[in-house]
Design an enzyme around this catalytic site. Structure first.
Site, PDB file in Angstrom:
ATOM      1  N   ASN A 157       0.804  -1.238   0.000  1.00  0.00           N
ATOM      2  CA  ASN A 157       0.000   0.000   0.000  1.00  0.00           C
ATOM      3  C   ASN A 157       0.833   1.282   0.000  1.00  0.00           C
ATOM      4  O   ASN A 157       0.455   2.256  -0.641  1.00  0.00           O
ATOM      5  CB  ASN A 157      -1.047  -0.016   1.123  1.00  0.00           C
ATOM      6  CG  ASN A 157      -0.444   0.062   2.494  1.00  0.00           C
ATOM      7  OD1 ASN A 157       0.596  -0.534   2.756  1.00  0.00           O
ATOM      8  ND2 ASN A 157      -1.066   0.799   3.375  1.00  0.00           N
ATOM      9  N   GLY A 213       6.515 -14.259  -2.678  1.00  0.00           N
ATOM     10  CA  GLY A 213       5.268 -14.418  -1.937  1.00  0.00           C
ATOM     11  C   GLY A 213       5.489 -14.941  -0.535  1.00  0.00           C
ATOM     12  O   GLY A 213       6.582 -14.804   0.046  1.00  0.00           O
ATOM     13  N   GLY A 233       2.256  -5.403   7.719  1.00  0.00           N
ATOM     14  CA  GLY A 233       1.226  -6.030   6.887  1.00  0.00           C
ATOM     15  C   GLY A 233      -0.022  -6.302   7.700  1.00  0.00           C
ATOM     16  O   GLY A 233      -0.269  -5.664   8.737  1.00  0.00           O
ATOM     17  N   SER A 234      -0.803  -7.250   7.238  1.00  0.00           N
ATOM     18  CA  SER A 234      -2.099  -7.512   7.870  1.00  0.00           C
ATOM     19  C   SER A 234      -1.928  -8.243   9.199  1.00  0.00           C
ATOM     20  O   SER A 234      -0.910  -8.901   9.437  1.00  0.00           O
ATOM     21  CB  SER A 234      -2.954  -8.362   6.931  1.00  0.00           C
ATOM     22  OG  SER A 234      -2.320  -9.607   6.727  1.00  0.00           O
ATOM     23  N   GLU A 255       4.097  -4.468  12.679  1.00  0.00           N
ATOM     24  CA  GLU A 255       3.249  -3.287  12.473  1.00  0.00           C
ATOM     25  C   GLU A 255       2.075  -3.734  11.624  1.00  0.00           C
ATOM     26  O   GLU A 255       2.240  -4.032  10.437  1.00  0.00           O
ATOM     27  CB  GLU A 255       4.033  -2.180  11.775  1.00  0.00           C
ATOM     28  CG  GLU A 255       5.141  -1.594  12.619  1.00  0.00           C
ATOM     29  CD  GLU A 255       4.640  -0.805  13.816  1.00  0.00           C
ATOM     30  OE1 GLU A 255       3.463  -0.388  13.815  1.00  0.00           O
ATOM     31  OE2 GLU A 255       5.421  -0.616  14.759  1.00  0.00           O
ATOM     32  N   LEU A 256       0.877  -3.796  12.215  1.00  0.00           N
ATOM     33  CA  LEU A 256      -0.237  -4.508  11.577  1.00  0.00           C
ATOM     34  C   LEU A 256      -1.407  -3.576  11.256  1.00  0.00           C
ATOM     35  O   LEU A 256      -1.253  -2.365  11.224  1.00  0.00           O
ATOM     36  CB  LEU A 256      -0.629  -5.675  12.480  1.00  0.00           C
ATOM     37  CG  LEU A 256       0.567  -6.560  12.914  1.00  0.00           C
ATOM     38  CD1 LEU A 256       0.132  -7.630  13.890  1.00  0.00           C
ATOM     39  CD2 LEU A 256       1.271  -7.162  11.711  1.00  0.00           C
ATOM     40  N   GLY A 257      -2.563  -4.175  11.064  1.00  0.00           N
ATOM     41  CA  GLY A 257      -3.723  -3.414  10.613  1.00  0.00           C
ATOM     42  C   GLY A 257      -4.276  -2.456  11.659  1.00  0.00           C
ATOM     43  O   GLY A 257      -3.854  -2.439  12.811  1.00  0.00           O
ATOM     44  N   CYS A 289      -2.956   2.152   6.756  1.00  0.00           N
ATOM     45  CA  CYS A 289      -3.207   1.553   8.077  1.00  0.00           C
ATOM     46  C   CYS A 289      -3.819   2.562   9.047  1.00  0.00           C
ATOM     47  O   CYS A 289      -4.546   2.205   9.952  1.00  0.00           O
ATOM     48  CB  CYS A 289      -1.915   0.986   8.647  1.00  0.00           C
ATOM     49  SG  CYS A 289      -0.625   2.225   8.834  1.00  0.00           S
ATOM     50  N   GLU A 383     -11.349  -3.924   9.397  1.00  0.00           N
ATOM     51  CA  GLU A 383     -10.558  -2.928   8.665  1.00  0.00           C
ATOM     52  C   GLU A 383     -11.020  -2.989   7.208  1.00  0.00           C
ATOM     53  O   GLU A 383     -10.912  -4.046   6.570  1.00  0.00           O
ATOM     54  CB  GLU A 383      -9.069  -3.282   8.765  1.00  0.00           C
ATOM     55  CG  GLU A 383      -8.177  -2.277   8.066  1.00  0.00           C
ATOM     56  CD  GLU A 383      -6.699  -2.673   8.071  1.00  0.00           C
ATOM     57  OE1 GLU A 383      -6.389  -3.872   7.972  1.00  0.00           O
ATOM     58  OE2 GLU A 383      -5.860  -1.759   8.170  1.00  0.00           O
ATOM     59  N   PHE A 385     -10.130  -0.980   4.360  1.00  0.00           N
ATOM     60  CA  PHE A 385      -9.104  -0.754   3.338  1.00  0.00           C
ATOM     61  C   PHE A 385      -9.735  -0.369   1.998  1.00  0.00           C
ATOM     62  O   PHE A 385      -9.365  -0.858   0.930  1.00  0.00           O
ATOM     63  CB  PHE A 385      -8.185  -1.975   3.213  1.00  0.00           C
ATOM     64  CG  PHE A 385      -6.739  -1.626   3.502  1.00  0.00           C
ATOM     65  CD1 PHE A 385      -6.404  -0.950   4.663  1.00  0.00           C
ATOM     66  CD2 PHE A 385      -5.716  -1.956   2.613  1.00  0.00           C
ATOM     67  CE1 PHE A 385      -5.084  -0.606   4.945  1.00  0.00           C
ATOM     68  CE2 PHE A 385      -4.400  -1.608   2.878  1.00  0.00           C
ATOM     69  CZ  PHE A 385      -4.085  -0.940   4.049  1.00  0.00           C
TER      70      PHE A 385
HETATM   71  P1  NAD Z   1      -0.224  -8.862   3.890  1.00  0.00           P
HETATM   72  O1  NAD Z   1      -0.092  -9.226   5.308  1.00  0.00           O
HETATM   73  O2  NAD Z   1      -1.067  -9.673   3.007  1.00  0.00           O
HETATM   74  O3  NAD Z   1       1.239  -8.816   3.190  1.00  0.00           O
HETATM   75  C1  NAD Z   1       2.326  -8.090   3.743  1.00  0.00           C
HETATM   76  C2  NAD Z   1       3.640  -8.731   3.309  1.00  0.00           C
HETATM   77  O4  NAD Z   1       3.737 -10.033   3.890  1.00  0.00           O
HETATM   78  C3  NAD Z   1       3.785  -8.936   1.802  1.00  0.00           C
HETATM   79  O5  NAD Z   1       5.122  -8.722   1.442  1.00  0.00           O
HETATM   80  C4  NAD Z   1       3.419 -10.411   1.635  1.00  0.00           C
HETATM   81  O6  NAD Z   1       3.983 -10.997   0.468  1.00  0.00           O
HETATM   82  C5  NAD Z   1       4.047 -10.992   2.886  1.00  0.00           C
HETATM   83  N1  NAD Z   1       3.507 -12.278   3.332  1.00  0.00           N
HETATM   84  C6  NAD Z   1       2.289 -12.812   3.081  1.00  0.00           C
HETATM   85  N2  NAD Z   1       2.182 -14.001   3.714  1.00  0.00           N
HETATM   86  C7  NAD Z   1       3.340 -14.207   4.371  1.00  0.00           C
HETATM   87  C8  NAD Z   1       3.823 -15.253   5.211  1.00  0.00           C
HETATM   88  N3  NAD Z   1       3.081 -16.327   5.496  1.00  0.00           N
HETATM   89  N4  NAD Z   1       5.067 -15.146   5.718  1.00  0.00           N
HETATM   90  C9  NAD Z   1       5.834 -14.061   5.459  1.00  0.00           C
HETATM   91  N5  NAD Z   1       5.429 -13.041   4.663  1.00  0.00           N
HETATM   92  C10 NAD Z   1       4.191 -13.112   4.130  1.00  0.00           C
HETATM   93  O7  NAD Z   1      -0.686  -7.335   3.921  1.00  0.00           O
HETATM   94  P2  NAD Z   1      -1.218  -6.458   2.732  1.00  0.00           P
HETATM   95  O8  NAD Z   1      -2.594  -6.842   2.406  1.00  0.00           O
HETATM   96  O9  NAD Z   1      -0.214  -6.452   1.644  1.00  0.00           O
HETATM   97  O10 NAD Z   1      -1.181  -4.990   3.399  1.00  0.00           O
HETATM   98  C11 NAD Z   1      -2.275  -4.406   3.986  1.00  0.00           C
HETATM   99  C12 NAD Z   1      -2.240  -4.553   5.490  1.00  0.00           C
HETATM  100  O11 NAD Z   1      -1.052  -3.992   6.024  1.00  0.00           O
HETATM  101  C13 NAD Z   1      -3.385  -3.818   6.146  1.00  0.00           C
HETATM  102  O12 NAD Z   1      -3.920  -4.607   7.170  1.00  0.00           O
HETATM  103  C14 NAD Z   1      -2.702  -2.574   6.720  1.00  0.00           C
HETATM  104  O13 NAD Z   1      -3.372  -1.993   7.803  1.00  0.00           O
HETATM  105  C15 NAD Z   1      -1.377  -3.120   7.107  1.00  0.00           C
HETATM  106  N6  NAD Z   1      -0.396  -2.039   7.222  1.00  0.00           N
HETATM  107  C16 NAD Z   1       0.036  -1.697   8.474  1.00  0.00           C
HETATM  108  C17 NAD Z   1       0.911  -0.624   8.628  1.00  0.00           C
HETATM  109  C18 NAD Z   1       1.402  -0.202   9.980  1.00  0.00           C
HETATM  110  O14 NAD Z   1       2.346   0.575  10.058  1.00  0.00           O
HETATM  111  N7  NAD Z   1       0.780  -0.651  11.073  1.00  0.00           N
HETATM  112  C19 NAD Z   1       1.349   0.081   7.491  1.00  0.00           C
HETATM  113  C20 NAD Z   1       0.874  -0.312   6.248  1.00  0.00           C
HETATM  114  C21 NAD Z   1      -0.006  -1.378   6.116  1.00  0.00           C
END
Ligand code: NAD
Length: 504
Positions: A157, A213, A233-234, A255-257, A289, A383, A385
């Site tokens: 994002n 991935g 990520g999520s 750092e998550l959702g 996020c 969330e 998004f």
């Molecule tokens: P996601 O969790 O699907 O993916 C994030 C990353 O993790 C990607 O690089 C993905 O390829 C990798 N990944 C996926 N599965 C994995 C696994 N099993 N092991 C290791 N790596 C893996 O997240 P997304 O949908 O790409 O991003 C959106 C989410 O991120 C939203 O929930 C958002 O709130 C959150 N986010 C949080 C912050 C923060 O600072 N708190 C900032 C930006 C986004």
């Protein structure tokens, strides 16, 4: 300056300071707005992960021996290279992530600031603290040391700034980094950073970039050369990542959702609050996020607030930011647009009222304001998004606080009021890592500590005041002039009480 002179990076990953053919399948990098293939990216295989981590481990030994000033010079140069390439980098953010032009340029500037912040950390880093032992025969120090190799895993994002917010402090503290960007945004999340740091003179191998991935991410976390994991990520993936890191006993920052509340009290300046609410819910199509996920509004100002929010939403232009002057671009994927549509439709079936929007064409979703939202509805609990503003009306301040805390997330909260003491008192009762009075939930400052509580993170914090705690650890070192041990004494076990005459 042309950053990416040629296309030698296509189909490749960045290991050992050069573009090498990745062992994973070739990625089609697709514009979310037009569906056009922008380029073909490389992906790492599991063998590539092992190689990248081991090369980084070798490079980290050299890099950690650089002086703080030398590391700072490279980070400053990287900031300069990035700003000089702002047009090219913004082009990729617009085309690859669906960002608007203005947001893309802001993101490049913020990333450059983050690099400068890393330089300050490297230059001013206090490496060791003397511990008073009370004697000149022994010196004792608390020393800050790098972890070694940090794995940085980032989402699509805001791939540029989210990569750099971990890479810059990690490098500043003397770590090498293996970066795994999301496979949907390998250029703005990876290729560009490899190019920027190469031009800035970062020694070969200190930064490795291996798009891939979940399998690549998991192999990276488990690799024995990785000492620390930084994941953004999520929440669902964060749990899995946390488990893997825990199992292999690695330090981890998560750092998550978020599902962030904006509270509008009865004495708020409604126009300003609505403006903050619109930007918080609709900026970057709500794919942030920190996005405002819940608007919790006092009944006395609720109708005025919603009317203004609707007016603002209806002024926003929706379209392809690569070809038109627009405020709202596409969602990242068809499946994300499906999800947003599903959350809105099921909430409307449960009684939410569409005040504007709820319209979709492919990956484009119109800015939507929903009234009559209650805490049981999916748009309230999840969330989103997507560009959706769910509004919930409350009778008083206590109800607002209770509702705002009615979530497992805990990233950001904002309170609008004309009484600053009241605003502070409300913030004190909200369970979030970040809180603002009279400001948007979406707010960045490279110096401030950023991070969440609960399902939004595990207590890690990014930002200049907190970065060293996140990306370095402590070692205790003592040096004695002469040992206190007895010379030639083979007896290392204390005598038992019976040998000492039976006295305790
Ligand atoms: P996601 O969790 O699907 O993916 C994030 C990353 O993790 C990607 O690089 C993905 O390829 C990798 N990944 C996926 N599965 C994995 C696994 N099993 N092991 C290791 N790596 C893996 O997240 P997304 O949908 O790409 O991003 C959106 C989410 O991120 C939203 O929930 C958002 O709130 C959150 N986010 C949080 C912050 C923060 O600072 N708190 C900032 C930006 C986004």
């Amino acid at each position: 300056m042309r950053l990416m002179q040629d296309r030698s990076w296509e189909g490749c990953i960045w290991t050992g300071g050069s573009w090498e053919t990745g062992g994973g399948s070739i990625l089609e990098i697709i514009s979310p707005a037009s569906g056009r293939v922008l380029a073909r990216g490389g992906q790492a295989s599991l063998d590539d992960v092992t190689l990248a981590a081991s090369q980084a481990a070798g490079a980290s030994k050299v890099w950690s021996s650089y002086s703080g000033a030398a590391r700072a010079n490279i980070l400053e140069k990287a900031a300069e290279v990035l700003i000089d390439s702002i047009d090219e980098v913004a082009w990729w953010l617009v085309h690859e992530t669906g960002s608007t032009q203005g947001r893309a340029e802001d993101s490049v500037r913020l990333t450059s600031e983050k690099l400068m912040s890393g330089a300050r950390i490297a230059r001013e880093m206090i490496n060791s603290v003397v511990i008073n032992t009370g004697t000149r025969f022994e010196q004792s120090f608390a020393e800050r040391i790098a972890y070694g190799v940090v794995a940085v895993i980032t989402p699509w994002n805001s791939p540029l700034v989210l990569g750099v917010r971990a890479i810059a402090p990690a490098l500043a503290a003397g770590n090498a980094v293996v970066l795994k960007p999301d496979p949907r945004t390998p250029v703005s999340g990876g290729v560009i950073l490899a190019m920027v740091f190469e031009k800035a003179g970062l020694p070969a191998g200190v930064l490795q970039v291996i798009p891939g991935g979940a399998d690549v991410g998991e192999a990276l976390i488990l690799d024995p050369n990785i000492a620390k994991v930084s994941f953004t990520g999520s929440t669902a993936v964060g749990r899995r990542v946390g488990m893997l890191a825990g199992e292999s006993l690695k330090s981890i920052s998560l750092e998550l959702g978020g599902n962030n509340a904006l509270i509008v009290l009865d004495d708020a300046e409604v126009g300003q609050a609505a403006n903050a609410g619109a930007r918080g819910s609709f900026g970057h199509q709500g794919q942030i996020c920190m996005a405002t996920g819940r608007h919790i509004v006092h009944v006395d100002v609720a109708e005025r607030y919603v009317t203004t929010l609707v007016e603002l939403a209806e002024k926003l232009r929706v379209g392809d930011p690569a070809t038109d002057k627009v405020d709202i671009g596409p969602l990242i994927s068809e499946s994300q647009a499906d999800r947003v549509e599903r959350l809105v439709n099921s909430s409307v079936s449960a009684g939410a009222v569409i005040r504007t929007g709820a319209r979709r064409e492919g990956r484009f979703y119109w800015p939507t304001v929903l009234g009559n939202v209650d805490p049981s509805m999916p748009v309230y609990t999840e969330e989103i998004f997507g560009p959706v503003a769910p509004v919930t009306v409350v009778r008083d301040e206590d109800e607002a606080i209770n509702l705002a805390n009615m979530t497992s997330y805990g990233l950001v909260a904002s309170v609008f009021t004309s009484d600053l003491v009241r605003g502070g008192a409300v913030l004190d009762q909200l369970r979030t890592g970040v809180g603002h009075v009279n400001d948007r939930t979406v707010k960045s400052d490279v110096r401030a500590p950023f991070g969440g509580l609960g399902c939004s993170g595990n207590g890690s914090r990014y930002g200049e005041v907190a970065d060293l705690d996140e990306f370095s650890t402590w070692r205790w070192r003592t040096i004695r002039e002469t040992s206190v041990e007895k010379r030639d004494s083979a007896n290392v076990v204390p005598k038992s009480t019976s040998e000492r005459g039976g006295k305790g």
